[in-house]
Motif scaffolding. Structure first.
Motif, PDB file in Angstrom:
ATOM      1  N   ALA A 137      14.252  -1.142   6.968  1.00  0.00           N
ATOM      2  CA  ALA A 137      14.639  -1.399   8.353  1.00  0.00           C
ATOM      3  C   ALA A 137      15.458  -0.209   8.817  1.00  0.00           C
ATOM      4  O   ALA A 137      16.412   0.197   8.139  1.00  0.00           O
ATOM      5  N   GLU A 138      15.048   0.384   9.929  1.00  0.00           N
ATOM      6  CA  GLU A 138      15.737   1.548  10.491  1.00  0.00           C
ATOM      7  C   GLU A 138      15.868   2.681   9.481  1.00  0.00           C
ATOM      8  O   GLU A 138      16.905   3.332   9.370  1.00  0.00           O
ATOM      9  N   GLY A 139      14.815   2.891   8.679  1.00  0.00           N
ATOM     10  CA  GLY A 139      14.785   3.995   7.728  1.00  0.00           C
ATOM     11  C   GLY A 139      15.564   3.792   6.448  1.00  0.00           C
ATOM     12  O   GLY A 139      15.647   4.694   5.623  1.00  0.00           O
ATOM     13  N   LYS A 140      16.159   2.609   6.268  1.00  0.00           N
ATOM     14  CA  LYS A 140      16.922   2.324   5.058  1.00  0.00           C
ATOM     15  C   LYS A 140      16.314   1.116   4.352  1.00  0.00           C
ATOM     16  O   LYS A 140      15.686   0.274   4.976  1.00  0.00           O
ATOM     17  N   VAL A 141      16.515   1.032   3.029  1.00  0.00           N
ATOM     18  CA  VAL A 141      16.055  -0.124   2.271  1.00  0.00           C
ATOM     19  C   VAL A 141      16.761  -1.362   2.816  1.00  0.00           C
ATOM     20  O   VAL A 141      17.994  -1.399   2.905  1.00  0.00           O
ATOM     21  N   ALA A 142      15.980  -2.353   3.232  1.00  0.00           N
ATOM     22  CA  ALA A 142      16.541  -3.577   3.808  1.00  0.00           C
ATOM     23  C   ALA A 142      17.123  -4.454   2.707  1.00  0.00           C
ATOM     24  O   ALA A 142      16.610  -4.494   1.597  1.00  0.00           O
ATOM     25  N   GLU A 143      18.201  -5.170   3.040  1.00  0.00           N
ATOM     26  CA  GLU A 143      18.832  -6.097   2.113  1.00  0.00           C
ATOM     27  C   GLU A 143      19.039  -7.426   2.807  1.00  0.00           C
ATOM     28  O   GLU A 143      19.444  -7.466   3.962  1.00  0.00           O
ATOM     29  N   VAL A 144      18.743  -8.508   2.090  1.00  0.00           N
ATOM     30  CA  VAL A 144      18.983  -9.850   2.605  1.00  0.00           C
ATOM     31  C   VAL A 144      20.463 -10.157   2.374  1.00  0.00           C
ATOM     32  O   VAL A 144      20.918 -10.139   1.231  1.00  0.00           O
ATOM     33  N   PRO A 145      21.248 -10.382   3.452  1.00  0.00           N
ATOM     34  CA  PRO A 145      22.682 -10.621   3.251  1.00  0.00           C
ATOM     35  C   PRO A 145      22.957 -11.919   2.507  1.00  0.00           C
ATOM     36  O   PRO A 145      22.180 -12.853   2.551  1.00  0.00           O
ATOM     37  N   GLY A 146      24.078 -11.934   1.806  1.00  0.00           N
ATOM     38  CA  GLY A 146      24.507 -13.128   1.106  1.00  0.00           C
ATOM     39  C   GLY A 146      23.929 -13.285  -0.282  1.00  0.00           C
ATOM     40  O   GLY A 146      24.129 -14.294  -0.917  1.00  0.00           O
TER      41      GLY A 146
END
Length: 97
Positions: A86-95
């Protein structure tokens, strides 16, 4: 009144599940020449996704809440995986962790 029929297992009698389905032996999926994997400490529930009209296998992981996408190439073949971004960075699911 409808009856619910449940499978029955009789331990020690040599009996099997009544009405149980037959399953094929497990197969380790590969992406290229390597096993489909993400980083430790383990996998979350893998699932199929339709992304822009193409099938992908999504495999989540508990550490840092990342998801790896493996493009389905047909049959039991997959392209090497890429992290969901997402937006050029590895996405992380919060929590997660």
């Amino acid at each position: 009144m409808k009856r619910l029929l449940l499978p029955v297992l009789l331990l020690g009698s040599g009996a099997a599940f009544a009405g149980a389905g037959d399953f094929e032996p497990p197969v380790r999926l590969k992406a290229g020449d390597a096993a489909v994997r993400v980083e430790s400490p383990g996998f979350a529930a893998p699932c199929w996704a339709d992304i822009h009209g193409e099938k992908h296998l999504l495999v989540g992981q508990f550490a840092q809440g990342k998801i790896r996408l493996f493009k389905h190439l047909g049959a039991d073949r997959f392209a090497p995986g890429n992290w969901l971004q997402a937006e050029g960075k590895v996405a992380e699911v919060p929590g997660v962790w």
